[in-house]
Design an enzyme around this catalytic site. Sequence first.
Site, short mmCIF file in Angstrom:
data_model
loop_
_atom_site.label_atom_id
_atom_site.label_comp_id
_atom_site.label_asym_id
_atom_site.label_seq_id
_atom_site.Cartn_x
_atom_site.Cartn_y
_atom_site.Cartn_z
N GLY A 46 10.02 4.04 -6.97
CA GLY A 46 8.81 3.46 -7.87
C GLY A 46 8.19 4.70 -8.40
O GLY A 46 7.91 5.86 -7.59
N GLN A 51 1.24 10.22 -11.16
CA GLN A 51 2.62 11.19 -10.72
C GLN A 51 2.74 11.53 -11.84
O GLN A 51 3.59 13.46 -10.95
CB GLN A 51 3.20 10.30 -9.67
CG GLN A 51 2.40 9.75 -8.54
CD GLN A 51 3.66 8.92 -7.95
OE1 GLN A 51 4.19 8.05 -8.13
NE2 GLN A 51 4.28 9.88 -6.92
N CYS A 93 6.04 8.21 -0.27
CA CYS A 93 5.57 9.29 -1.63
C CYS A 93 6.51 10.04 -2.09
O CYS A 93 6.33 11.15 -1.49
CB CYS A 93 4.04 9.23 -1.19
SG CYS A 93 3.57 9.13 -3.36
N LEU A 94 6.67 9.67 -3.58
CA LEU A 94 6.98 10.60 -4.10
C LEU A 94 5.88 12.45 -3.86
O LEU A 94 6.38 12.89 -3.97
CB LEU A 94 7.71 10.65 -4.97
CG LEU A 94 9.12 10.31 -5.26
CD1 LEU A 94 9.53 9.45 -6.84
CD2 LEU A 94 10.33 10.87 -4.35
N HIS A 135 1.30 -0.02 -3.85
CA HIS A 135 1.98 1.35 -4.11
C HIS A 135 1.58 1.89 -4.98
O HIS A 135 0.37 2.56 -5.14
CB HIS A 135 3.13 1.67 -2.95
CG HIS A 135 3.50 3.49 -3.27
ND1 HIS A 135 3.18 3.83 -1.20
CD2 HIS A 135 3.54 4.20 -3.83
CE1 HIS A 135 3.94 4.79 -2.15
NE2 HIS A 135 3.20 5.22 -3.19
N GLU A 136 2.56 1.36 -6.55
CA GLU A 136 2.25 1.79 -7.07
C GLU A 136 0.86 2.03 -7.90
O GLU A 136 0.37 1.87 -8.73
CB GLU A 136 3.30 1.39 -8.55
CG GLU A 136 4.59 1.98 -7.65
CD GLU A 136 4.83 3.64 -7.17
OE1 GLU A 136 3.98 4.08 -7.81
OE2 GLU A 136 5.78 3.43 -6.01
N HIS A 139 -1.46 3.45 -7.19
CA HIS A 139 -1.71 5.39 -7.37
C HIS A 139 -2.73 4.86 -8.61
O HIS A 139 -3.16 6.27 -9.37
CB HIS A 139 -0.43 5.84 -7.76
CG HIS A 139 0.36 5.96 -6.65
ND1 HIS A 139 -0.28 7.49 -6.42
CD2 HIS A 139 1.26 5.84 -6.50
CE1 HIS A 139 1.05 7.44 -5.81
NE2 HIS A 139 2.02 7.21 -5.90
ZN ZN Z 1 3.49 6.57 -4.75
#
Ligand code: ZN
Length: 174
Positions: A46, A51, A93-94, A135-136, A139
Amino acid sequence: MALREILRYPEPLLKQKSVPVTEFNDELKQLADDMVETMYDAPGVGLAAPQIGALQRLIILDCSAKDEPDDLLVAVNPEIIAAEGDSLEEEGCLSVPGYWANVKRRATATLRYQDTDGNFCEREADGLLAIGMQHEIDHLEGVLFVDRLSPLKRSIFRKKSVSYTHLTLPTICS
Ligand code: ZN
């Protein structure tokens, strides 16, 4: 399509709120394409537009297993309109490389969103996809999964992150 740099904690942009998308134009489609390429390259399941430094309400997810066909979801102005049950699963998370922790979420979620042409859609999910949606969307509100940990776990994370933000980490999105 182009690979974009994934911003990492403690980059201040990750703490900002994203604005709704109002124009469904080529620029939006280009941004979505770049996000797709960047997510698959990372690899991750995701990615949210902030991000990669775009403060717009756009997320993408693909939580399909390795042996399954791709199941790409590109969601503009996503909103969870129903959710049920509780789940506690490990997340990463990236933007927070090298750290994983259990996070409390809802177990199922119904997402209302627009596609990149502006059409309204709905998608019901459970398991990893339901967690990914939450989660997204976090963000887009400037919230990272580490913000949802208990105060004790958060202080351990901060201590660890002090050491790793001073390291030069290999980039995962070269
Ligand atoms: Zn994330």
